[in-house]
Design an enzyme around this catalytic site. Structure first.
Site, PDB file in Angstrom:
ATOM      1  CB  CYS A 179      65.260  33.677  65.713  1.00  0.00           C
ATOM      2  SG  CYS A 179      66.916  33.471  65.028  1.00  0.00           S
ATOM      3  CG  HIS A 233      63.990  33.228  59.961  1.00  0.00           C
ATOM      4  ND1 HIS A 233      63.320  33.846  61.012  1.00  0.00           N
ATOM      5  CD2 HIS A 233      65.116  32.706  60.514  1.00  0.00           C
ATOM      6  CE1 HIS A 233      64.038  33.698  62.125  1.00  0.00           C
ATOM      7  NE2 HIS A 233      65.125  33.009  61.855  1.00  0.00           N
ATOM      8  CD  GLU A 234      66.653  29.500  58.811  1.00  0.00           C
ATOM      9  OE1 GLU A 234      67.723  30.013  59.193  1.00  0.00           O
ATOM     10  OE2 GLU A 234      65.778  29.119  59.606  1.00  0.00           O
ATOM     11  CG  HIS A 293      69.704  33.743  60.262  1.00  0.00           C
ATOM     12  ND1 HIS A 293      70.050  34.505  61.357  1.00  0.00           N
ATOM     13  CD2 HIS A 293      68.630  33.016  60.652  1.00  0.00           C
ATOM     14  CE1 HIS A 293      69.202  34.249  62.360  1.00  0.00           C
ATOM     15  NE2 HIS A 293      68.324  33.349  61.951  1.00  0.00           N
TER      16      HIS A 293
HETATM   17  O1  GNR Z   1      62.714  27.279  64.663  1.00  0.00           O
HETATM   18  C1  GNR Z   1      62.368  28.299  64.072  1.00  0.00           C
HETATM   19  N1  GNR Z   1      61.053  28.560  63.940  1.00  0.00           N
HETATM   20  C2  GNR Z   1      60.551  29.576  63.135  1.00  0.00           C
HETATM   21  C3  GNR Z   1      59.209  29.887  63.280  1.00  0.00           C
HETATM   22  C4  GNR Z   1      58.650  30.864  62.507  1.00  0.00           C
HETATM   23  C5  GNR Z   1      59.408  31.517  61.571  1.00  0.00           C
HETATM   24  C6  GNR Z   1      60.751  31.232  61.416  1.00  0.00           C
HETATM   25  C7  GNR Z   1      61.315  30.258  62.193  1.00  0.00           C
HETATM   26  S1  GNR Z   1      63.004  29.862  61.984  1.00  0.00           S
HETATM   27  C8  GNR Z   1      63.399  29.228  63.571  1.00  0.00           C
HETATM   28  C9  GNR Z   1      64.780  28.609  63.550  1.00  0.00           C
HETATM   29  C10 GNR Z   1      65.799  29.685  63.284  1.00  0.00           C
HETATM   30  O2  GNR Z   1      66.094  30.548  64.063  1.00  0.00           O
HETATM   31  N2  GNR Z   1      66.359  29.680  62.106  1.00  0.00           N
HETATM   32  O3  GNR Z   1      67.246  30.626  61.778  1.00  0.00           O
HETATM   33 NI    NI Z   2      66.767  32.358  63.011  1.00  0.00          NI
END
Ligand code: GNR
Ligand code: NI
Length: 168
Positions: free
Chosen positions: A91, A133-134, A137
């Site tokens: 991240c 993941h996003e 956030h």
């Molecule tokens: O750049 C990022 N690479 C990533 C690799 C594996 C799983 C999730 C990510 S998201 C991350 C960019 C980021 O922090 N997005 O919030």
């Molecule tokens: Ni992230």
């Protein structure tokens, strides 16, 4: 276009919940463009507005090698998911930190594009992980929250130590 400052853990603003975008207007499009520029500059595959201290439900993603496949994701809804996968994540708000996280294997995403038009896509693999993941956030949830308490404590301590060293 402008580069945005990306918040780093343990900044409490990473815990704020973002609100839905009401109208995709020129203001929102400017945020989207700045977020893409910032994501590419940080070598990330995704960026959520929360990370740039903007509490609106806006995400940008580009998992392609050549960085020519921008995906604008406004007001994302994961309307279906299937299976599980367990892959290493990083991240931008946690430089140098990586660990395996359990996620759904496939998701169906509904969102608005840069023109405010609704679309749906099916995602698997890295794109599916990135979407989850996003969206986390935007709800103030961080990838470390998915780890065991022991791993969370270790990661927090490691970050604390690095910050202390950087202050010397
Ligand atoms: O750049 C990022 N690479 C990533 C690799 C594996 C799983 C999730 C990510 S998201 C991350 C960019 C980021 O922090 N997005 O919030
Ligand atoms: Ni992230």
């Amino acid at each position: 276009m402008a580069l945005l400052n990306v918040l780093q853990y343990p900044d409490k603003r990473l815990r704020l919940k973002a609100a839905n975008v009401l109208v995709v207007d020129a203001n929102i499009q400017k945020i989207v463009d700045d977020m893409f520029e910032t994501m590419y500059a940080e070598n990330g595959v995704g960026l959520a507005a929360t990370q740039a201290n903007i509490q609106q439900r806006i995400v940008v993603i580009d998992i392609s090698e050549d960085k020519k496949s921008p995906l604008c994701v406004i007001n994302p809804e994961i309307i279906a998911c299937e299976g599980t996968q367990y892959e290493v994540e990083g991240c931008i708000s946690f430089p140098g930190m990586f660990d395996k996280v359990e996620r759904a294997e496939k998701v169906r995403l509904r969102a608005l594009d840069r023109d405010g038009k609704s679309y749906e896509i099916d995602a698997e693999g890295l794109l599916s992980v990135c979407i989850q993941h996003e969206v986390d956030h935007l709800d103030g949830i961080l990838f470390m929250d998915h780890l065991s308490r022991l791993k969370q404590d270790r990661m927090a301590k490691k970050i604390e130590k690095e910050r202390a060293r950087a202050m010397e």
